[in-house]
Design an enzyme around this catalytic site. Sequence first.
Site, PDB file in Angstrom:
ATOM      1  N   SER A 199      -4.436   1.372  -4.501  1.00 59.97           N
ATOM      2  CA  SER A 199      -3.912   0.091  -4.026  1.00 59.97           C
ATOM      3  C   SER A 199      -5.009  -0.895  -3.679  1.00 59.97           C
ATOM      4  O   SER A 199      -4.731  -1.991  -3.181  1.00 59.97           O
ATOM      5  CB  SER A 199      -3.011   0.311  -2.804  1.00 59.97           C
ATOM      6  OG  SER A 199      -3.752   0.867  -1.723  1.00 59.97           O
ATOM      7  N   GLU A 220      -5.323   9.895   0.501  1.00 54.85           N
ATOM      8  CA  GLU A 220      -5.744   8.486   0.515  1.00 54.85           C
ATOM      9  C   GLU A 220      -6.871   8.179  -0.471  1.00 54.85           C
ATOM     10  O   GLU A 220      -6.832   7.155  -1.155  1.00 54.85           O
ATOM     11  CB  GLU A 220      -6.176   8.076   1.927  1.00 54.85           C
ATOM     12  CG  GLU A 220      -5.042   7.913   2.919  1.00 54.85           C
ATOM     13  CD  GLU A 220      -4.174   6.686   2.659  1.00 54.85           C
ATOM     14  OE1 GLU A 220      -4.465   5.894   1.738  1.00 54.85           O
ATOM     15  OE2 GLU A 220      -3.179   6.526   3.383  1.00 54.85           O
ATOM     16  N   HIS A 233       0.829  -1.202   0.000  1.00 54.71           N
ATOM     17  CA  HIS A 233       0.000   0.000   0.000  1.00 54.71           C
ATOM     18  C   HIS A 233       0.868   1.259   0.000  1.00 54.71           C
ATOM     19  O   HIS A 233       0.642   2.188  -0.788  1.00 54.71           O
ATOM     20  CB  HIS A 233      -0.916   0.029   1.217  1.00 54.71           C
ATOM     21  CG  HIS A 233      -1.552   1.369   1.454  1.00 54.71           C
ATOM     22  ND1 HIS A 233      -2.681   1.783   0.782  1.00 54.71           N
ATOM     23  CD2 HIS A 233      -1.195   2.405   2.257  1.00 54.71           C
ATOM     24  CE1 HIS A 233      -2.995   3.013   1.154  1.00 54.71           C
ATOM     25  NE2 HIS A 233      -2.112   3.416   2.059  1.00 54.71           N
TER      26      HIS A 233
END
Length: 274
Positions: free
Chosen positions: A201, A182, A136
């Site tokens: 991811s 994010e 990630h």
Amino acid sequence: MAVNPAVYGASTRPPRGDYGRAADDYTCTQDYAAYTAQDHALYHRLYERQSAQLPGLASQHFIDALPLLGAKERIPRLEEVSERLYRATRWQLVAVPGLIPEAPFFTLLANRKFPVTDWIRTPAEFDYIVEPDIFHDLFGHVPLLFNPVFADYVQRYGQGGLKAHQLGACEMLARLYWYTIEFGLIREHGALRAYGAGILSSAGELAYAVRSPEPQRLPLQIERTMRTRYKIDSYQQTYFVTESFEQLFALTAPDFTPLYACLRKLPEFAADAH
């Protein structure tokens, strides 16, 4: 000085990772010899699956920079990626044993050092993992640190985080991180694309975030973003869209101190509030 792991969300399970080998700033040496052949194979499988989904869904800035991570067949050595990154934007990568508290995290970002968790998930977590692992952090976050404007934004976020920590406003600023770094979306040449690491991811959320009619997508606006709660255990129900990384950088230029004082008086928005 002993360091302690950070707590993630509402989980009662302590984060994994050997914090006993971390320095006072929570950084550690990547124990590359500890990775097994299975670990490298798992990284390769994760990389292949995610990279195959990127065209038409991910920011072109991200796609163009992804090869700079190096060989996809094995877990990269952080110092090798860090050398290329430093030449590009003066950022460096540092290994950490897992999630770290806010103040050390902000301090690293403010000094253009990006913390990368150095362990990788288990094969049983191939489709979903609660905590960020090396896949990630590397695949999701690092490519865009090669973009000068986005790299400057992340440093500015770290600098703002140190101030927010002193003002007791970390929760509001954390929402900005969540909905940009994010889970951010960007408009490129009129098309919606993902640039947030949590989306890029994720095996399922990439297509969902960009194409599904279910979530709402709002223009990025700092006040609304900081008042909006988020989900940590499911796909997002709200995404915020920026028009460019330059816009993102400009929106975070003002001093947020008076904004925090104002927002404390206002109600929050639920993650799915319209």
